[in-house]
Design an enzyme around this catalytic site. Structure first.
Site, mmCIF file in Angstrom:
data_model
loop_
_atom_site.group_PDB
_atom_site.id
_atom_site.type_symbol
_atom_site.label_atom_id
_atom_site.label_comp_id
_atom_site.label_asym_id
_atom_site.label_seq_id
_atom_site.Cartn_x
_atom_site.Cartn_y
_atom_site.Cartn_z
ATOM 1 N N CYS A 2 0.788 -1.170 -0.040
ATOM 2 C CA CYS A 2 -0.047 -0.189 -0.023
ATOM 3 C C CYS A 2 0.966 1.208 0.102
ATOM 4 O O CYS A 2 2.042 1.199 0.445
ATOM 5 C CB CYS A 2 -0.852 0.154 1.138
ATOM 6 S SG CYS A 2 -0.470 0.716 2.654
ATOM 7 N N CYS A 5 2.682 1.875 3.158
ATOM 8 C CA CYS A 5 3.878 0.831 3.338
ATOM 9 C C CYS A 5 4.970 1.541 2.532
ATOM 10 O O CYS A 5 6.199 1.560 2.980
ATOM 11 C CB CYS A 5 3.375 -0.337 3.224
ATOM 12 S SG CYS A 5 2.564 -1.266 4.516
ATOM 13 N N ASP A 28 1.181 15.843 4.628
ATOM 14 C CA ASP A 28 -0.069 15.713 3.804
ATOM 15 C C ASP A 28 0.150 16.132 2.471
ATOM 16 O O ASP A 28 0.499 17.326 2.414
ATOM 17 C CB ASP A 28 -1.223 15.821 4.526
ATOM 18 C CG ASP A 28 -2.695 15.015 3.805
ATOM 19 O OD1 ASP A 28 -3.116 14.262 4.376
ATOM 20 O OD2 ASP A 28 -2.685 15.349 2.593
ATOM 21 N N HIS A 44 1.903 -2.537 8.579
ATOM 22 C CA HIS A 44 0.598 -2.285 7.912
ATOM 23 C C HIS A 44 -0.346 -2.641 8.778
ATOM 24 O O HIS A 44 -0.339 -3.969 9.301
ATOM 25 C CB HIS A 44 0.612 -2.950 6.523
ATOM 26 C CG HIS A 44 -0.790 -2.666 5.968
ATOM 27 N ND1 HIS A 44 -0.765 -1.729 5.197
ATOM 28 C CD2 HIS A 44 -2.045 -3.212 6.001
ATOM 29 C CE1 HIS A 44 -2.177 -1.718 4.774
ATOM 30 N NE2 HIS A 44 -2.841 -2.697 5.355
ATOM 31 N N GLY A 89 -14.954 7.743 6.256
ATOM 32 C CA GLY A 89 -14.103 8.777 5.122
ATOM 33 C C GLY A 89 -12.873 8.233 4.916
ATOM 34 O O GLY A 89 -11.817 8.926 4.176
ATOM 35 N N HIS A 94 -4.509 2.369 5.538
ATOM 36 C CA HIS A 94 -3.470 2.143 6.137
ATOM 37 C C HIS A 94 -3.625 3.126 7.232
ATOM 38 O O HIS A 94 -3.500 4.240 7.328
ATOM 39 C CB HIS A 94 -2.050 2.215 5.516
ATOM 40 C CG HIS A 94 -0.629 1.808 6.285
ATOM 41 N ND1 HIS A 94 0.305 1.433 5.936
ATOM 42 C CD2 HIS A 94 -0.394 2.522 7.362
ATOM 43 C CE1 HIS A 94 1.237 1.422 6.806
ATOM 44 N NE2 HIS A 94 0.868 1.928 7.942
ATOM 45 N N HIS A 96 -3.554 6.023 10.052
ATOM 46 C CA HIS A 96 -3.106 7.190 10.019
ATOM 47 C C HIS A 96 -3.791 7.996 10.964
ATOM 48 O O HIS A 96 -5.107 8.359 10.791
ATOM 49 C CB HIS A 96 -2.827 7.852 8.557
ATOM 50 C CG HIS A 96 -4.077 8.001 7.726
ATOM 51 N ND1 HIS A 96 -4.416 6.760 6.918
ATOM 52 C CD2 HIS A 96 -5.007 8.795 7.274
ATOM 53 C CE1 HIS A 96 -5.790 7.158 6.490
ATOM 54 N NE2 HIS A 96 -5.839 8.302 6.649
ATOM 55 N N HIS A 98 -4.416 11.985 11.792
ATOM 56 C CA HIS A 98 -4.173 13.418 10.889
ATOM 57 C C HIS A 98 -4.008 14.221 12.378
ATOM 58 O O HIS A 98 -4.586 14.292 13.317
ATOM 59 C CB HIS A 98 -5.455 13.976 10.390
ATOM 60 C CG HIS A 98 -5.910 13.247 9.204
ATOM 61 N ND1 HIS A 98 -5.699 13.665 7.973
ATOM 62 C CD2 HIS A 98 -6.642 11.946 8.950
ATOM 63 C CE1 HIS A 98 -6.036 12.814 6.847
ATOM 64 N NE2 HIS A 98 -6.969 11.868 7.606
HETATM 65 P P1 AMP Z 1 -8.098 9.686 4.865
HETATM 66 O O1 AMP Z 1 -9.010 10.231 4.010
HETATM 67 O O2 AMP Z 1 -8.148 9.698 6.212
HETATM 68 O O3 AMP Z 1 -7.803 8.223 4.345
HETATM 69 O O4 AMP Z 1 -6.762 10.403 4.513
HETATM 70 C C1 AMP Z 1 -5.838 10.049 3.423
HETATM 71 C C2 AMP Z 1 -4.660 11.288 3.536
HETATM 72 O O5 AMP Z 1 -3.648 10.796 2.721
HETATM 73 C C3 AMP Z 1 -5.320 12.351 2.531
HETATM 74 O O6 AMP Z 1 -5.456 13.544 3.332
HETATM 75 C C4 AMP Z 1 -4.290 12.613 1.281
HETATM 76 O O7 AMP Z 1 -4.224 13.700 1.027
HETATM 77 C C5 AMP Z 1 -2.980 11.784 1.979
HETATM 78 N N1 AMP Z 1 -2.050 11.259 0.971
HETATM 79 C C6 AMP Z 1 -2.350 10.243 0.050
HETATM 80 N N2 AMP Z 1 -1.314 9.929 -0.492
HETATM 81 C C7 AMP Z 1 -0.240 10.744 -0.012
HETATM 82 C C8 AMP Z 1 1.000 10.751 -0.040
HETATM 83 N N3 AMP Z 1 1.976 10.279 -1.083
HETATM 84 N N4 AMP Z 1 1.931 11.826 0.546
HETATM 85 C C9 AMP Z 1 1.154 12.320 1.622
HETATM 86 N N5 AMP Z 1 -0.144 12.323 1.905
HETATM 87 C C10 AMP Z 1 -0.884 11.242 1.148
HETATM 88 ZN ZN ZN Z 2 0.309 -0.212 4.391
#
Ligand code: AMP
Ligand code: ZN
Length: 112
Positions: A2, A5, A28, A44, A89, A94, A96, A98
């Protein structure tokens, strides 16, 4: 593997603001606040639903706090947010955390 990862394994670049053996924090790519950092587990784990390790859960939150201090938003305040699954949402499967701040943040919880 992913996308988070791949970031954890340094296969794709990210603007890293904190790293230890268990977690990684990076900016982000599409920030929705002046400070917008994601704290991920290096291992993961899909979401909070799959999170069982209490130490790791605590680490994510304490690293979120540390990032807020390091990026100078802790005194004015900030938001820590886990999205979980489709209704929550969550777009990247994976876990995370915020870290959002640097401005007064509006509430944005609305149901469809
Ligand atoms: P969520 O909607 O909580 O799954 O948030 C996913 C977050 O990952 C979003 O705010 C995206 O802007 C961020 N995101 C996706 N790809 C990347 C990346 N390659 N580097 C940094 N942030 C990312
Ligand atoms: Zn992952």
């Amino acid at each position: 593997m992913c996308i988070f990862c791949q970031i954890a394994k340094k296969k794709i670049p990210a603007e890293i603001v904190y790293e230890d053996e268990k977690v990684l924090a990076f900016k982000d790519i599409h920030p929705i606040a002046p400070v917008h950092v994601l704290v991920i587990t290096k291992e993961h784990v899909e979401s909070v639903n799959e999170l069982v390790d209490e130490q790791l859960a605590g680490r994510l939150i304490l690293v979120g706090k540390r990032v807020a201090q390091d990026l100078a938003i802790s005194e004015k305040g900030y938001k820590l947010l886990f999205r979980v699954g489709a209704d929550g949402g969550q777009e990247v499967s994976h876990i995370h955390l915020h870290v959002l701040g640097g401005a007064k943040l509006y509430e944005e919880i609305r149901a469809e």
